[in-house]
Design an enzyme around this catalytic site. Structure first.
Site, mmCIF file in Angstrom:
data_model
loop_
_atom_site.group_PDB
_atom_site.id
_atom_site.type_symbol
_atom_site.label_atom_id
_atom_site.label_comp_id
_atom_site.label_asym_id
_atom_site.label_seq_id
_atom_site.Cartn_x
_atom_site.Cartn_y
_atom_site.Cartn_z
ATOM 1 N N CYS A 71 0.814 -1.223 0.000
ATOM 2 C CA CYS A 71 0.000 0.000 0.000
ATOM 3 C C CYS A 71 0.847 1.273 0.000
ATOM 4 C CB CYS A 71 -0.989 -0.001 1.164
ATOM 5 S SG CYS A 71 -0.247 0.037 2.807
ATOM 6 N N HIS A 123 -2.285 0.754 6.953
ATOM 7 C CA HIS A 123 -2.761 0.819 5.572
ATOM 8 C C HIS A 123 -2.949 2.271 5.144
ATOM 9 C CE1 HIS A 123 -4.495 -0.570 1.870
ATOM 10 N NE2 HIS A 123 -5.494 0.287 2.015
ATOM 11 N N HIS A 135 -6.010 1.822 -4.114
ATOM 12 C CA HIS A 135 -5.006 1.282 -3.204
ATOM 13 C C HIS A 135 -4.682 -0.157 -3.590
ATOM 14 C CE1 HIS A 135 -8.333 -0.470 -0.379
ATOM 15 N NE2 HIS A 135 -8.776 -0.342 -1.606
#
Length: 164
Positions: A71, A123, A135
């Site tokens: 990510c 994240h 993402h």
């Protein structure tokens, strides 16, 4: 004769100064037209991200690689391609830019979540507008676009940052 020459020179000088001051006044308009807006940068960041849809997810993917992302390597890469330098990890990225309340998210904002629910950001995604995030987060999915409201990313939301 001398008086007449002085008046003529003064008239010519005044005429030139009026002409050149008009050019100087016009210059700021052309300079501002060349200025890139924040929304233009956000659109470019999102468009860059979309170029990598489907690229595989790999936790700890090395920075700068485009055949795999995690990510934060994804957000770091996409923003770097658009002239914005970000640190490598999601926790580090959550400390740059300015805080944005969830209710005021704009395209290009970074959204941070704690999907492990252990109090630690793990994240990061990019808000696209219209309740969507771009993402990457899991093997088998890779870079993708997800709905935000009501999703895991929303339920484990920690903060958002504006870096554009």
């Amino acid at each position: 004769m001398k008086n007449r020459l002085i008046k003529t020179l003064a008239g010519i000088t005044l005429s030139f100064s009026i002409v050149f001051s008009g050019v100087a006044l016009a210059s700021p308009q052309s300079a501002s037209a060349a200025t890139v807006s924040k929304s233009d940068v956000a659109e470019k960041v999102i468009a860059t991200g979309k170029q990598y849809l489907g690229v595989r997810y790999k936790f700890g993917a090395p920075a700068g690689r485009t055949d795999m992302f995690d990510c934060s390597s994804f957000t770091q890469y996409v923003f770097k391609k658009n002239g914005i330098k970000l640190p490598r990890s999601s926790r580090q990225q959550a400390k740059v830019g300015t805080y944005v309340p969830k209710s005021q998210l704009q395209p290009g904002d970074l959204v941070f979540s704690d999907t492990n629910r252990d109090g630690v950001i793990n994240h990061v995604s990019i808000y696209m507008g219209n309740d969507k995030l771009i993402h990457t987060y899991r093997v088998g999915i890779g870079v993708t676009i997800s709905k935000f409201k009501g999703s895991t990313w929303d339920k484990t939301y920690v903060t958002a940052r504006r870096v554009i």
